[in-house]
Motif scaffolding. Structure first.
Motif, PDB file in Angstrom:
ATOM      1  N   SER A  12     -16.711 -21.284   3.362  1.00 41.25           N
ATOM      2  CA  SER A  12     -15.919 -22.001   4.350  1.00 41.25           C
ATOM      3  C   SER A  12     -16.035 -21.417   5.745  1.00 41.25           C
ATOM      4  O   SER A  12     -15.939 -22.127   6.734  1.00 41.25           O
ATOM      5  CB  SER A  12     -14.443 -22.021   3.919  1.00 41.25           C
ATOM      6  N   ASN A  13     -16.238 -20.109   5.877  1.00 37.93           N
ATOM      7  CA  ASN A  13     -16.319 -19.479   7.202  1.00 37.93           C
ATOM      8  C   ASN A  13     -17.385 -18.392   7.148  1.00 37.93           C
ATOM      9  O   ASN A  13     -17.076 -17.205   7.093  1.00 37.93           O
ATOM     10  CB  ASN A  13     -14.964 -18.902   7.598  1.00 37.93           C
TER      11      ASN A  13
ATOM     12  N   TRP B 167      -6.545 -29.758   9.518  1.00 41.85           N
ATOM     13  CA  TRP B 167      -7.593 -28.833   9.909  1.00 41.85           C
ATOM     14  C   TRP B 167      -7.232 -28.171  11.232  1.00 41.85           C
ATOM     15  O   TRP B 167      -6.865 -28.823  12.209  1.00 41.85           O
ATOM     16  CB  TRP B 167      -8.914 -29.578  10.034  1.00 41.85           C
TER      17      TRP B 167
ATOM     18  N   ALA C 150     -15.946 -24.359  11.752  1.00 38.21           N
ATOM     19  CA  ALA C 150     -15.185 -24.684  10.542  1.00 38.21           C
ATOM     20  C   ALA C 150     -14.051 -25.634  10.905  1.00 38.21           C
ATOM     21  O   ALA C 150     -13.700 -25.807  12.081  1.00 38.21           O
ATOM     22  CB  ALA C 150     -14.616 -23.411   9.897  1.00 38.21           C
ATOM     23  N   ASN C 151     -13.498 -26.272   9.874  1.00 37.37           N
ATOM     24  CA  ASN C 151     -12.242 -27.014   9.988  1.00 37.37           C
ATOM     25  C   ASN C 151     -12.274 -28.073  11.096  1.00 37.37           C
ATOM     26  O   ASN C 151     -13.175 -28.886  11.155  1.00 37.37           O
ATOM     27  CB  ASN C 151     -11.086 -26.020  10.161  1.00 37.37           C
TER      28      ASN C 151
ATOM     29  N   SER D 110     -16.309 -30.778   2.768  1.00 40.35           N
ATOM     30  CA  SER D 110     -15.788 -29.423   2.907  1.00 40.35           C
ATOM     31  C   SER D 110     -15.120 -28.951   1.623  1.00 40.35           C
ATOM     32  O   SER D 110     -15.267 -27.789   1.222  1.00 40.35           O
ATOM     33  CB  SER D 110     -14.819 -29.341   4.089  1.00 40.35           C
TER      34      SER D 110
ATOM     35  N   ASN E  19     -16.322 -25.746  -0.461  1.00 39.63           N
ATOM     36  CA  ASN E  19     -15.377 -24.678  -0.750  1.00 39.63           C
ATOM     37  C   ASN E  19     -15.263 -24.425  -2.250  1.00 39.63           C
ATOM     38  O   ASN E  19     -15.175 -23.280  -2.690  1.00 39.63           O
ATOM     39  CB  ASN E  19     -14.001 -25.018  -0.176  1.00 39.63           C
TER      40      ASN E  19
ATOM     41  N   HIS F 109      -6.561 -23.074   0.662  1.00 38.04           N
ATOM     42  CA  HIS F 109      -6.442 -23.936   1.839  1.00 38.04           C
ATOM     43  C   HIS F 109      -5.232 -23.534   2.672  1.00 38.04           C
ATOM     44  O   HIS F 109      -5.309 -23.456   3.901  1.00 38.04           O
ATOM     45  CB  HIS F 109      -6.327 -25.397   1.408  1.00 38.04           C
TER      46      HIS F 109
END
Length: 404
Positions: free
Chosen positions: A29-30, A202, A209-210, A302, A306, A332
């Motif tokens: 995710s990051n 988000w 990201a997001n 996403s 994830n 999350h």
């Protein structure tokens, strides 16, 4: 290992130009900057490899040679082995004279009004009907907007996506109810993220990201120039047109002070700027089916990326879908450490142990999550499949063997 899940680039380009490609979705995710810097790229021309630059990074630029005219390029970013499943095909065309200038999309006129007695912000777009944007909320020394009491506008319907997305359509639903009650227009501007928006809320303060990735996709829509006439997507980044040229709002390291300052310039007050930006996103998600579709596709991509990451970290291969769902929801929201999740998964009743995490501080959220899961189980939509890491999907468990 960092893996690339999605890449973006031009479908067509003229000879003599430079094409820009960007790896945009990963199995993490990051991802760390050092891992991103090691991404390799392969260039195929009509199916034949012609270049393989290594350790280029997440963005790759390619000068288009004249002898490629009329041919197809296939561009594949990779960490280990290139694959056609993660690729962009670009058709090389002849250079053309620039078209005559077209009138720019007129900017939408957005007027906001703050009612100090109700502590509420309202807005109109192009002199249309006034609508509620959000209420003033103080939080840990900050002041921002929240529209958790809006309760109007389009909502996510998992059954509408079942044909296209299968089990994933229901996997994201309980978390969407926890984050936004399923409303696409939900936002808040009062916490450290400066701006949080959408179906899965988000946040705008994390790089690559997001919200940042979602906003990039929204800016490709035809009406984006109406809402944000000073913004565009250049070289894969959100950039602002200024008198001195283009300013990359995503520059500046791991966080995004330029972008968050653009969205919400002063976290200690309700500036006209944050009221107007909030009004634009509420109206955009309410009025544009395409904008909501961008949220849907981003949510699925996403969430799936994830889940592949969580499966490796927490050994979720073969685990029930409900267990995977609760792990994803915990991550999350960020309500537990890795060790707490791992301990719960090792318990005699891992689902109950996972749901107990954060029960004192987040009782309402967990109750919402459980109610949504129970409802989907009663409908036969959840509680029947297990996660398969190899395919990053949910499959029926093997039937028990019978021996005579």
């Amino acid at each position: 290992m960092l893996l690339v899940r999605q890449v973006e680039g031009p479908a067509r380009i003229a000879i003599g130009r430079q094409a820009t490609y960007q790896a945009t979705v990963f199995n993490q995710s990051n991802p760390a900057a050092a891992d991103l810097a090691r991404i390799n790229w392969q260039v195929n021309l009509e199916g034949r490899e012609i270049r393989r630059p290594l350790a280029v990074g997440a963005i790759f630029k390619l000068d288009i040679a004249p002898d490629w005219l009329g041919k197809a390029l296939t561009i594949m970013p990779f960490a280990n082995t290139p694959t056609a499943a993660v690729a962009v095909t670009t058709q090389v065309e002849a250079a053309q004279q620039p078209p005559p200038p077209q009138p720019e999309t007129p900017a939408f006129q957005v007027a906001t009004r703050y009612d100090s007695e109700q502590a509420r912000c309202y807005a109109r777009v192009n002199l249309g009907e006034e609508f509620y944007v959000g209420s003033r909320v103080p939080y840990q020394g900050r002041i921002g907007l929240s529209n958790i009491y809006l309760n109007s506008g389009p909502r996510y319907d998992p059954s509408a996506h079942e044909a296209a997305e299968g089990h994933w359509a229901f996997m994201i639903y309980p978390t969407a109810l926890c984050e936004s009650e399923g409303y696409y227009n939900r936002l808040n501007t009062y916490d450290r993220a400066a701006f949080t928006f959408g179906l899965l809320q988000w946040a705008a303060h994390t790089a690559n990201a997001n919200f940042v990735l979602l906003f990039r996709q929204l800016l490709t829509l035809p009406d984006a120039a109406g809402y944000f006439p000073d913004l565009t997507l250049r070289n894969g980044h959100i950039q602002q047109r200024r008198d001195t040229g283009w300013l990359d709002l995503e520059g500046g390291g791991d966080d995004l002070p330029r972008l968050t300052a653009y969205l919400n310039p002063d976290p200690n007050t309700l500036t006209p700027r944050v009221q107007q930006v909030s009004a634009k996103f509420v109206n955009w998600s309410n009025s544009s089916r395409a904008a909501r579709a961008r949220q849907d596709s981003f949510a699925f991509a996403s969430y799936q990326a994830n889940m592949a990451d969580y499966a490796q970290r927490y050994d979720l291969d073969g685990r029930e879908d409900l267990i995977c769902l609760v792990v994803a929801d915990i991550r999350h929201q960020g309500r537990a450490t890795h060790s707490a999740i791992q301990s719960a998964l090792a318990a005699a009743d891992p689902l109950a142990a996972l749901l107990a995490i954060g029960a004192e501080s987040y009782a309402e959220r967990i109750a919402t999550l459980q109610a949504a899961m129970s409802d989907l189980v009663s409908q036969g939509k959840l509680g029947r499949l297990r996660y398969a890491s190899a395919a990053n999907s949910f499959v029926a468990p093997d039937p028990p063997s019978h021996r005579g």
